[in-house]
Write an enzyme that holds these catalytic residues in place. Structure first.
Site, short mmCIF file in Angstrom:
data_model
loop_
_atom_site.label_atom_id
_atom_site.label_comp_id
_atom_site.label_asym_id
_atom_site.label_seq_id
_atom_site.Cartn_x
_atom_site.Cartn_y
_atom_site.Cartn_z
N SER A 1 44.07 37.58 49.43
CA SER A 1 43.90 38.58 48.38
C SER A 1 44.82 39.78 48.63
O SER A 1 45.59 40.20 47.74
CB SER A 1 42.43 39.02 48.36
OG SER A 1 42.25 40.09 47.49
N LYS B 1 49.08 40.48 46.69
CA LYS B 1 49.49 41.67 45.94
C LYS B 1 50.67 42.37 46.64
O LYS B 1 51.56 42.89 45.97
CB LYS B 1 48.29 42.63 45.83
CG LYS B 1 47.23 42.09 44.86
CD LYS B 1 45.97 42.91 44.85
CE LYS B 1 45.11 42.68 46.07
NZ LYS B 1 43.68 42.85 45.92
N1 URA Z 1 40.83 44.19 49.50
C1 URA Z 1 41.41 43.26 48.71
O1 URA Z 1 42.36 43.54 47.98
N2 URA Z 1 40.93 42.00 48.75
C2 URA Z 1 39.89 41.64 49.52
O2 URA Z 1 39.51 40.48 49.50
C3 URA Z 1 39.28 42.62 50.34
C4 URA Z 1 39.77 43.90 50.31
#
Ligand code: URA
Length: 439
Positions: A185, A189
């Protein structure tokens, strides 16, 4: 391919193939896989985990599910590097770190998040500055990074949309706490943001998602190894979240603390250590410095010379905030109508930091539900650090609330979250460990 077979593979402890992971990510992005199937798979991952290859495949596939920023056309004269925190209480580090790193030659395109659970969000804090636009288009974002050296904005729907959907489903199905899912996750990004390097602040303690040093170290190692697969050089600091970071919690109050820090008027010791420690790692991971002591001196000079403050001012103005915000922040920031001290007696020994974060939510400064509008003025200031002797002269904190009733409830909640004793506890460090990929 049937998605039930993908779920069954993970349920039975098997390894997902590249094709199965791509099928999942495509189905997340175009919403062809329903939420109940995604949540069943997420729960199977929580129980049966993922191998390194599965984690890396999921990360790379989610990173490519939307726009991937490219900084190569911007003719930047320094590395593109960001910092990401796993979430804390009173964590306003980004607002000091981005301009300090920029003053030292980095370019920092910071895409921040909103508050999650009991933790505060950088995007919400930025919105305490009147006029500050946390959702500019990519052209403006790039221009601000190019012209001032840094820009702090909010999450956009264009970057890693597969993660956006997976995260929303995990948030409501108790499937956040999984090292491979958190790794994929966060990194999806960051890879989509086109960075050359990254520094992670992995928080551990009563106010963090990672409660034990073992879990925090495991997450740091997973992130560093997975990022390497995408040529994203990453270092990680494990930092303490067993008490509020700095002297304030609450959106406008934290921004006021940032201003005092950048004006070199008040730099709380633990906040200073975490901020400069992360800045140092940004210079080291990008190769701008090899020696950490020299890097720390350079970062400190950026604050004492006022250079970081100038860059912060330029960033705020370029994103729509007042040009004189740094000089006149008090006049711009929202103020709560009820402000009064909260007293306790004895040495402050422990803080349930999650409880403090929850008290902020009850005051109206954090969210119970996605989309809730915040009261940016509320929170606690003058938070006593652990070890302080509290008495009639020295309060535990000062509450800022919308009403007397809200202040009274906040007092009950804060006192319930804090314990006092007859002796000060031994001092504990704020930076526990530095991972630079060699461990
Ligand atoms: N921050 C995120 O962007 N994803 C997660 O899974 C946990 C914290």
């Amino acid at each position: 391919m049937l998605f039930t077979d993908v779920i069954r593979t993970k349920r039975d402890g098997g390894e997902l193939s590249d094709e199965q992971i791509q099928f999942l990510v495509d189905g997340l992005a175009d919403e062809s896989i329903p939420a109940e199937q995604v949540s069943a798979l997420a729960m199977a991952v929580v129980f049966n985990s993922m191998s390194f290859d599965e984690t890396a495949n999921l990360t790379l596939a989610m990173a490519s599910s939307g726009t991937v920023l490219d900084w190569s056309q911007e003719e930047l004269d320094g590395p593109v590097v960001d910092k990401h925190s796993t979430g804390g209480v009173g964590d306003k580090v980004s607002f000091m770190l981005a301009p300090i790193a920029a003053a030292c030659g980095c370019h920092v395109p910071m895409i921040s998040g909103r508050g999650l659970g009991h933790t505060g969000g950088t995007t919400d804090k930025a919105e305490a500055i009147p006029g500050y636009n946390t959702a500019p288009d990519f052209a403006t974002f790039k221009k601000v990074v190019r012209d001032t050296g840094c820009a702090i904005i909010g999450q956009t729907s264009d970057l890693a949309p597969a993660d956006r959907r997976l995260y929303a489903i995990r948030d409501v199905t108790a499937t956040v706490e999984s090292v491979p899912l958190i790794t994929a996750s966060i990194l999806s990004k960051k890879i989509a943001a086109g960075l050359n390097a990254l520094v992670m602040d992995v928080k551990v303690g009563s106010g963090a998602f990672m409660k034990s040093p073992e879990r925090a170290n495991k997450l740091a190692q997973s992130i560093i190894a997975t990022a390497a697969k995408a040529n994203l050089r990453t270092h990680a600091l494990i930092t303490d979240m067993n008490q509020v970071l700095g002297l304030t919690v609450g959106n406008a109050l934290e921004i006021q603390e940032v201003v005092a820090y950048l004006r070199n008027e008040r730099r709380e010791a633990r906040l200073d250590d975490v901020t400069l420690g992360l800045c140092v790692e940004m210079l080291v991971v990008t190769g701008l410095e090899t020696d950490r002591d020299a890097a720390r001196q350079r970062c400190d000079d950026a604050v004492t010379s006022g250079r970081a403050a100038e860059i912060f001012s330029a960033m705020v103005a370029a994103l729509g905030g007042p040009a004189d915000f740094l000089e006149n922040s008090e006049a711009y920031l929202a103020k709560a109508p009820v402000v009064r001290p909260i007293h306790a007696n004895g040495y402050l020994t422990t803080v349930n930091t999650r409880g403090v974060g929850n008290a902020i939510i009850e005051l109206g400064g954090g969210r119970h539900r996605v989309g809730e509008v915040l009261d940016l003025s509320v929170g606690f200031s003058d938070m006593a650090p652990i070890g302080t002797l509290l008495d009639a002269e020295t309060p535990l904190a000062v509450v800022h609330a919308a009403s007397e009733d809200a202040a009274a409830q906040a007092e009950i909640n804060l006192l319930a979250a804090c314990a006092t004793g007859s002796a000060a506890p031994a001092e504990s460090p704020v930076i526990y460990e530095i991972h630079s990929g060699e461990d």
